[in-house]
Structure formats: structure tokens, C-alpha cells
Design an enzyme around this catalytic site. Sequence first.
Site, PDB file in Angstrom:
ATOM      1  CG  PHE A  12      -1.557   1.235   1.616  1.00  0.00           C
ATOM      2  CD1 PHE A  12      -2.150   2.072   0.681  1.00  0.00           C
ATOM      3  CD2 PHE A  12      -1.558   1.630   2.958  1.00  0.00           C
ATOM      4  CE1 PHE A  12      -2.715   3.286   1.068  1.00  0.00           C
ATOM      5  CE2 PHE A  12      -2.127   2.824   3.351  1.00  0.00           C
ATOM      6  CZ  PHE A  12      -2.695   3.660   2.408  1.00  0.00           C
ATOM      7  CB  ILE A  13       2.950   2.942   2.576  1.00  0.00           C
ATOM      8  CG1 ILE A  13       1.796   3.108   3.572  1.00  0.00           C
ATOM      9  CG2 ILE A  13       3.879   4.160   2.633  1.00  0.00           C
ATOM     10  CD1 ILE A  13       2.214   3.163   5.038  1.00  0.00           C
ATOM     11  CG  ASP A  31       6.000  -6.596  -2.124  1.00  0.00           C
ATOM     12  OD1 ASP A  31       5.596  -5.519  -1.658  1.00  0.00           O
ATOM     13  OD2 ASP A  31       5.553  -7.711  -1.747  1.00  0.00           O
ATOM     14  N   GLY A  36       1.460  -7.787  -1.120  1.00  0.00           N
ATOM     15  CA  GLY A  36       1.466  -6.743  -2.145  1.00  0.00           C
ATOM     16  C   GLY A  36       0.835  -7.235  -3.434  1.00  0.00           C
ATOM     17  CG  ASP A  51      11.796 -12.896   1.543  1.00  0.00           C
ATOM     18  OD1 ASP A  51      12.151 -12.145   2.484  1.00  0.00           O
ATOM     19  OD2 ASP A  51      10.844 -13.684   1.619  1.00  0.00           O
ATOM     20  CE1 TYR A 138       3.055  -3.516  12.238  1.00  0.00           C
ATOM     21  CE2 TYR A 138       1.632  -2.117  13.582  1.00  0.00           C
ATOM     22  CZ  TYR A 138       2.413  -2.306  12.458  1.00  0.00           C
ATOM     23  OH  TYR A 138       2.559  -1.285  11.550  1.00  0.00           O
ATOM     24  CE  LYS A 142       6.212  -1.788  11.683  1.00  0.00           C
ATOM     25  NZ  LYS A 142       6.877  -2.089  10.411  1.00  0.00           N
ATOM     26  CB  VAL A 169      -1.176   5.478   6.214  1.00  0.00           C
ATOM     27  CG1 VAL A 169      -0.899   6.094   4.850  1.00  0.00           C
ATOM     28  CG2 VAL A 169      -0.029   5.779   7.182  1.00  0.00           C
ATOM     29  NE  ARG A 207      -8.022   4.234  15.745  1.00  0.00           N
ATOM     30  CZ  ARG A 207      -8.778   4.183  16.840  1.00  0.00           C
ATOM     31  NH1 ARG A 207      -8.986   5.273  17.559  1.00  0.00           N
ATOM     32  NH2 ARG A 207      -9.331   3.055  17.234  1.00  0.00           N
TER      33      ARG A 207
HETATM   34  N1  LIG Z   1      -0.699   1.519   6.653  1.00  0.00           N
HETATM   35  C1  LIG Z   1      -0.574   2.092   7.842  1.00  0.00           C
HETATM   36  O1  LIG Z   1      -1.480   2.795   8.322  1.00  0.00           O
HETATM   37  C2  LIG Z   1       0.702   1.902   8.634  1.00  0.00           C
HETATM   38  C3  LIG Z   1       0.799   2.544   9.877  1.00  0.00           C
HETATM   39  C4  LIG Z   1       1.968   2.379  10.604  1.00  0.00           C
HETATM   40  C5  LIG Z   1       3.011   1.630  10.106  1.00  0.00           C
HETATM   41  N2  LIG Z   1       2.884   0.997   8.905  1.00  0.00           N
HETATM   42  C6  LIG Z   1       4.014   0.192   8.425  1.00  0.00           C
HETATM   43  O2  LIG Z   1       4.397   0.672   7.143  1.00  0.00           O
HETATM   44  C7  LIG Z   1       4.878  -0.407   6.333  1.00  0.00           C
HETATM   45  C8  LIG Z   1       4.082  -0.468   5.053  1.00  0.00           C
HETATM   46  O3  LIG Z   1       2.724  -0.634   5.394  1.00  0.00           O
HETATM   47  P1  LIG Z   1       1.602  -0.941   4.327  1.00  0.00           P
HETATM   48  O4  LIG Z   1       0.336  -0.449   4.918  1.00  0.00           O
HETATM   49  O5  LIG Z   1       2.035  -0.457   3.009  1.00  0.00           O
HETATM   50  O6  LIG Z   1       1.573  -2.526   4.386  1.00  0.00           O
HETATM   51  P2  LIG Z   1       1.568  -3.581   3.208  1.00  0.00           P
HETATM   52  O7  LIG Z   1       1.341  -4.906   3.857  1.00  0.00           O
HETATM   53  O8  LIG Z   1       0.658  -3.158   2.115  1.00  0.00           O
HETATM   54  O9  LIG Z   1       3.065  -3.487   2.649  1.00  0.00           O
HETATM   55  C9  LIG Z   1       4.090  -4.324   3.077  1.00  0.00           C
HETATM   56  C10 LIG Z   1       4.610  -5.018   1.836  1.00  0.00           C
HETATM   57  O10 LIG Z   1       5.742  -5.778   2.207  1.00  0.00           O
HETATM   58  C11 LIG Z   1       5.725  -6.997   1.505  1.00  0.00           C
HETATM   59  N3  LIG Z   1       6.544  -7.919   2.284  1.00  0.00           N
HETATM   60  C12 LIG Z   1       6.295  -8.453   3.503  1.00  0.00           C
HETATM   61  N4  LIG Z   1       7.341  -9.196   3.907  1.00  0.00           N
HETATM   62  C13 LIG Z   1       8.269  -9.118   2.911  1.00  0.00           C
HETATM   63  C14 LIG Z   1       9.572  -9.651   2.748  1.00  0.00           C
HETATM   64  N5  LIG Z   1      10.136 -10.438   3.662  1.00  0.00           N
HETATM   65  N6  LIG Z   1      10.240  -9.347   1.604  1.00  0.00           N
HETATM   66  C15 LIG Z   1       9.697  -8.571   0.644  1.00  0.00           C
HETATM   67  N7  LIG Z   1       8.470  -8.036   0.747  1.00  0.00           N
HETATM   68  C16 LIG Z   1       7.774  -8.307   1.883  1.00  0.00           C
HETATM   69  C17 LIG Z   1       4.259  -7.374   1.417  1.00  0.00           C
HETATM   70  O11 LIG Z   1       4.009  -8.249   0.321  1.00  0.00           O
HETATM   71  C18 LIG Z   1       3.622  -6.001   1.209  1.00  0.00           C
HETATM   72  O12 LIG Z   1       3.489  -5.702  -0.144  1.00  0.00           O
HETATM   73  C19 LIG Z   1       4.744  -1.663   7.183  1.00  0.00           C
HETATM   74  O13 LIG Z   1       5.975  -1.939   7.780  1.00  0.00           O
HETATM   75  C20 LIG Z   1       3.726  -1.266   8.223  1.00  0.00           C
HETATM   76  O14 LIG Z   1       3.896  -1.996   9.417  1.00  0.00           O
HETATM   77  C21 LIG Z   1       1.758   1.134   8.151  1.00  0.00           C
END
Ligand SMILES: NC(=O)c1ccc[n+]([C@@H]2O[C@H](COP(=O)([O-])OP(=O)(O)OC[C@H]3O[C@@H](n4cnc5c(N)ncnc54)[C@H](O)[C@@H]3O)[C@@H](O)[C@H]2O)c1
Length: 320
Positions: A12-13, A31, A36, A51, A138, A142, A169, A207
Amino acid sequence: MQKILVTGGAGFIGSNFCNLNKGNYDITALDNLFLGDKRNLDDDVTFIEGDACNMEDLDQVGPVDYVLHLAGTSSAPMFMGDGLVEGYVNSIESFLTTLEWARKNGVRKFLYASTSSLYGNNPIPLIETQEVTPINHYAVTKRMYEYSAACYNKVYPDIDIIGFRFMSVYGPNEEAKGIYANLVSQFCWDMARGLSPVIYGDGTQFRDFTNVRDVAQAITLAIETEKKLGADVFNIGTGRSTSLNEIVDALKKAFDNGVEAKYIENPVKEGYVMGQHADITKIQEVLGYEPKVKLEDGIREQVKNVRLDRIRETSSDSLR
Ligand SMILES: NC(=O)c1ccc[n+]([C@@H]2O[C@H](COP(=O)([O-])OP(=O)(O)OC[C@H]3O[C@@H](n4cnc5c(N)ncnc54)[C@H](O)[C@@H]3O)[C@@H](O)[C@H]2O)c1
């Protein structure tokens, strides 16, 4: 052009960051597609299926100037039940492997995702100097990132290792996260199907809903700054509270399809976070960050970009 590796880049992000910045940097998204979706990325963003726990996969990327590490086990429910050990191993191993890879390859800045979940029910506004006691696994991972970053930076001061405590987010490209997606996405998908979004309690819980464009802006400022940031950690939010009722109102305006929210008694009896918003003074002062996206505009963009066919699995009853 400077080069950036974005781990978790099809998530996502990550995908939003890559698509928004592909003209400014030479970006490679890596990814393993655990959550993803490659279709999140614009066609002209370089993608490697690999990975972040695996040095050989990382080696495929070649030399880069910066690493943005977003890969990992990305929400608290993923650690429940049988996901516990795998959740920890994936998050910690990917963080340390990518950090080691970055240092050995002469990377100047390593930026990574921490989370506002660390703060739990701390008094608001949430500020970086507060004591934090993670209330779920979780958040523990972090906090471990932040501790490891501080330790690592003492031994290897040449590489800045900068953490971002993202607030809640929202934005497009969250379909692949299914039940793990943000509430804004879940409500949005319900309403797109003509279903009532389910709100626990009276909807006054709030939030710091932050648009993913503002998150991308903050990360870019940290990349661009000449300041030496060491192992610093920043809140990224809007500094404002937005209630679930306000989210639903904005969605109702954008959809205009007569769908109303359904209110039920809050089934979560313990540890429910009633309200969070960030103090963003530090990132404003150090990096010159200012959140720019108005809630109504962000929600309208998200509604326009809903892709129901890409939702992995969804439910109105996930954590809210
Ligand atoms: N979305 C939010 O509101 C939010 C808030 C706080 C923190 N975060 C953190 O921000 C980061 C991104 O969040 P997001 O919402 O985009 O999550 P997301 O799950 O959409 O993105 C994480 C991506 O990492 C990939 N992934 C996981 N393990 C992997 C590995 N070992 N190797 C390669 N790729 C791998 C997944 O396939 C996924 O596409 C995360 O670390 C999350 O914990 C997100």
C-alpha cells in the site's frame, strides 16, 4: 538520478511512494508479494519479486543511494494465532538483512516504517519523547526496529537510520491487504458495494488519519535533507483528530448513494484505542513537513480509485 530501493514496494504505502516519486528518483520496488500486488505499481516502476530477508534477492537490485524499508508483517492481527513466530521472524529478519545489505553497499540513508501503535492509549497529542509500552506483538517488532537502529547507528555512524511512526494511513492501493486494510478502505469498499459500514460504538472515536501522499512527502523530505539525522524517529501524521463519523460523512458525500453507517455496541472490551493524534512539531521543525491533503480530497481520490476486483478478502468486522 539518485537511486532508491523500496522494500515492500508493491504494498500500500510502498506502491504509492514509488508511483508518486518515479520521476524524481530511479526507484526499484522489491516485494515478495506476500500481501502486495504488482498491479499497484505503475508500469514504468522497476519491480523485482524477491524477499527482503534474502541477501541474494537484494543483490539483484544493484547499487542504490537510499533504502526505504517498508517490508514486514504489517499489522497486529497478523501476529495472532499461528502467525506469531512467522510474524516476528519476517519483520526482524527483513529489517536486519536489508540494513546489513544497505551498509555493506555504501547506502547513505536507511529509512524504515515504525508505527503509531507503539503509543497505545498514551495521552494525546502523541509525542516522540513519551514513554511507550507496546500493547501488541506488532508494536513490539517496531520498537525492536527503533532499538536496533539506535544501536546499529552507534557502531556505524556513517549510515543514517531514520524511523517513521506513521499514524493511520489511508489512500488508494490497499485492496491487496484485504481484512488488514485501514478502516477508511474497509468503509469505502463496503459503501462501493452498497453495504453499510459498521461502526463500533457511537463513531466519536478518532484517529490521526493521514493521507498516503503526505506520508510520501515526509519520507521525501527526510531523503532530501542535508541534516545528519543519526537514528532519529519522527511522527508522521496531520496533528489533527478525525472521528469515524467524519470519515463516513466524507465517504457519503463522495459516493452520494444513500448508504448509511450501521452502529453496533463495541465488542472490543479491552485495549480499544479511543483516540490518537500526533504531535508533529518535530518533523515540522526538523524537516519542514506540512500535511497538505484535505480529508475530503483524499477520500474523493480513494473513492475514484476503488478496485473491488482486487480485494483479497474483506470484512466489516476486522479491527477498528
Ligand atoms: N498503513 C498504515 O497505516 C501503517 C501505519 C503504521 C506503520 N505501517 C508500516 O508501514 C509499512 C508499510 O505498510 P503498508 O500499509 O504499506 O503494508 P503492506 O502490507 O501493504 O506493505 C508491506 C509489503 O511488504 C511486503 N513484504 C512483507 N514481507 C516481505 C519480505 N520479507 N520481503 C519482501 N516483501 C515483503 C508485502 O508483500 C507487502 O506488499 C509496514 O511496515 C507497516 O507496518 C503502516
